[in-house]
Design a protein around this motif. Structure first.
Motif, PDB file in Angstrom:
ATOM      1  N   VAL A   1     -44.233  72.618  12.909  1.00 19.33           N
ATOM      2  CA  VAL A   1     -44.719  72.909  11.557  1.00 19.33           C
ATOM      3  C   VAL A   1     -44.539  74.385  11.235  1.00 19.33           C
ATOM      4  O   VAL A   1     -44.540  75.238  12.122  1.00 19.33           O
ATOM      5  CB  VAL A   1     -46.200  72.499  11.347  1.00 19.33           C
ATOM      6  N   GLU A   2     -44.378  74.637   9.954  1.00 15.73           N
ATOM      7  CA  GLU A   2     -44.229  76.010   9.470  1.00 15.73           C
ATOM      8  C   GLU A   2     -45.230  76.217   8.340  1.00 15.73           C
ATOM      9  O   GLU A   2     -45.706  75.242   7.755  1.00 15.73           O
ATOM     10  CB  GLU A   2     -42.814  76.218   8.904  1.00 15.73           C
ATOM     11  N   VAL A   3     -45.478  77.484   8.051  1.00 17.38           N
ATOM     12  CA  VAL A   3     -46.287  77.776   6.860  1.00 17.38           C
ATOM     13  C   VAL A   3     -45.555  77.190   5.663  1.00 17.38           C
ATOM     14  O   VAL A   3     -44.354  77.416   5.500  1.00 17.38           O
ATOM     15  CB  VAL A   3     -46.504  79.300   6.716  1.00 17.38           C
ATOM     16  N   GLY A   4     -46.267  76.405   4.864  1.00 16.72           N
ATOM     17  CA  GLY A   4     -45.633  75.759   3.718  1.00 16.72           C
ATOM     18  C   GLY A   4     -45.313  74.297   3.958  1.00 16.72           C
ATOM     19  O   GLY A   4     -45.030  73.569   3.000  1.00 16.72           O
ATOM     20  N   THR A   5     -45.359  73.847   5.230  1.00 19.08           N
ATOM     21  CA  THR A   5     -45.126  72.427   5.510  1.00 19.08           C
ATOM     22  C   THR A   5     -46.135  71.588   4.718  1.00 19.08           C
ATOM     23  O   THR A   5     -47.343  71.821   4.784  1.00 19.08           O
ATOM     24  CB  THR A   5     -45.298  72.125   7.024  1.00 19.08           C
TER      25      THR A   5
ATOM     26  N   LYS B   1     -51.133  71.510   2.379  1.00 19.05           N
ATOM     27  CA  LYS B   1     -50.006  72.150   3.074  1.00 19.05           C
ATOM     28  C   LYS B   1     -50.516  73.127   4.114  1.00 19.05           C
ATOM     29  O   LYS B   1     -51.648  73.635   4.021  1.00 19.05           O
ATOM     30  CB  LYS B   1     -49.053  72.814   2.093  1.00 19.05           C
ATOM     31  N   VAL B   2     -49.662  73.389   5.079  1.00 19.94           N
ATOM     32  CA  VAL B   2     -50.005  74.339   6.131  1.00 19.94           C
ATOM     33  C   VAL B   2     -49.985  75.743   5.530  1.00 19.94           C
ATOM     34  O   VAL B   2     -48.977  76.170   4.963  1.00 19.94           O
ATOM     35  CB  VAL B   2     -49.014  74.224   7.305  1.00 19.94           C
TER      36      VAL B   2
ATOM     37  N   ARG C   1     -54.083  76.269   9.911  1.00 23.50           N
ATOM     38  CA  ARG C   1     -54.989  76.106   8.776  1.00 23.50           C
ATOM     39  C   ARG C   1     -54.256  75.329   7.696  1.00 23.50           C
ATOM     40  O   ARG C   1     -53.134  75.681   7.319  1.00 23.50           O
ATOM     41  CB  ARG C   1     -55.436  77.450   8.218  1.00 23.50           C
ATOM     42  N   VAL C   2     -54.904  74.274   7.209  1.00 26.91           N
ATOM     43  CA  VAL C   2     -54.342  73.455   6.145  1.00 26.91           C
ATOM     44  C   VAL C   2     -55.194  73.673   4.897  1.00 26.91           C
ATOM     45  O   VAL C   2     -56.425  73.565   4.953  1.00 26.91           O
ATOM     46  CB  VAL C   2     -54.368  71.959   6.552  1.00 26.91           C
ATOM     47  N   ASP C   3     -54.556  74.015   3.791  1.00 25.07           N
ATOM     48  CA  ASP C   3     -55.272  74.157   2.523  1.00 25.07           C
ATOM     49  C   ASP C   3     -55.091  72.884   1.708  1.00 25.07           C
ATOM     50  O   ASP C   3     -53.967  72.395   1.552  1.00 25.07           O
ATOM     51  CB  ASP C   3     -54.747  75.360   1.739  1.00 25.07           C
TER      52      ASP C   3
END
Lengths: 151, 142
Positions: free
Chosen positions: B10-14, B108-109, B119-121
């Motif tokens: 996973v990446e930031v924005g996934t 999203k991540v 962290r998922v928002d």
């Protein structure tokens, strides 16, 4: 009515243990429409590394909120519960709640504020199992809306 | 705990698969029974209107329980959730018709943290209104 500021930091005695049952977890999961087998099938839960079925993340609120009732209904605090709405809710887990747990809750008042006529109360509930190990902490913000003409 | 999603993948924005959760009056009665929250604003239209609400509203904790399903279904193991918090910004109004209301949840991540956690928002809306704010979960991945 302004709340009594001297309540900040006050802790209440631990509650009597709440025994978490498999069928109560199943009932709760069905009520939120969540068919994850970890909530209903002990073998599925074990395959994930849990000793028994686990509860959905928000299940524990029923237990911590009941414990917070000691605070909310404390007549010395002066909160008008008929005007209370739920502002924020947060949980931090050491592990998931699971069937067979006997959980106690210790509630502490973290903050008491008045803003624009609203009374705001922050309560922290520390949840421990029978062996005294920490399971989850729940933070609940309650807002008592200003009465008509008081804001 | 055995999440089925690997931290390395996973990446930031996934983005997590978005979901829509229907809620009607029967849902609320059932949730009241299971959770022990019998506040009449969640089942009694007359009472709800008397206290200034537009109609019966869903339990905030029902919305919170629905929203985290986007994370737990993605991660596979609900026990992988380390933290979860929300702000209740607007009520989910549930009319007494055959449709009820819909709660739409996307996520999203937002950050990759230590110990294989992310962290998922989350974003939750109903009838075009944002019903949860500051909605965040920390989940431990494989």
């Amino acid at each position: 009515m302004a709340l009594d500021q001297s309540f900040v930091g006050r802790s209440y005695p631990p509650t009597d243990p709440y025994e978490v049952g498999r069928e109560k977890i199943r009932e709760f999961a069905e009520a939120v429409g969540d068919a994850n087998p970890a909530y209903s099938d002990p073998e599925a839960a074990k395959a994930l590394g849990h000793p028994d079925v686990i509860a959905p993340p928000t299940f524990v609120f029923a237990i911590t909120f009941k414990a917070a009732g000691l605070v909310i209904e404390d007549p010395q605090l002066g909160l008008d519960y008929s005007r209370v709405v739920h502002g924020d809710q947060r949980f931090a887990y050491t592990r998931p709640v699971r069937a067979g747990d006997r959980l106690t809750v210790t509630s502490t008042i973290e903050a008491v504020r008045s803003m624009a006529g609203n009374d705001i109360l922050d309560v922290r509930g520390e949840v421990h199992d029978e062996s005294g190990e920490h399971v989850v902490t729940a933070w609940t913000k309650l807002v008592a809306r200003a009465a008509e003409g008081e804001a | 705990m055995t999440a089925k999603i690997a931290y390395a993948e996973v990446e930031v924005g996934t983005e997590l698969p978005a979901r829509t959760f229907p809620v009607n009056r029967a849902t609320l009665v059932r949730y009241a029974g299971a959770s022990g929250d019998f506040n009449p604003i969640h089942w009694n239209e007359r009472f709800a209107k008397e206290v200034g609400l537009p109609d019966v509203i869903a339990h905030g904790m029902f919305t919170m329980a629905s929203a985290i399903r986007v994370v737990t279904d993605w991660a596979g193991d609900p026990g992988a959730v380390v933290e979860y918090g929300v702000r209740f910004t607007k009520p989910v109004v549930v009319p007494d018709d055959d449709k009820g209301a819909l709660v739409e949840v996307s996520a999203k991540v937002a950050a990759k943290l230590e110990d294989n956690t992310v962290r998922v928002d989350l974003t939750a809306t109903s009838a075009g209104q944002k019903v949860l704010g500051m909605s965040r979960a920390v989940v431990r991945l494989a």
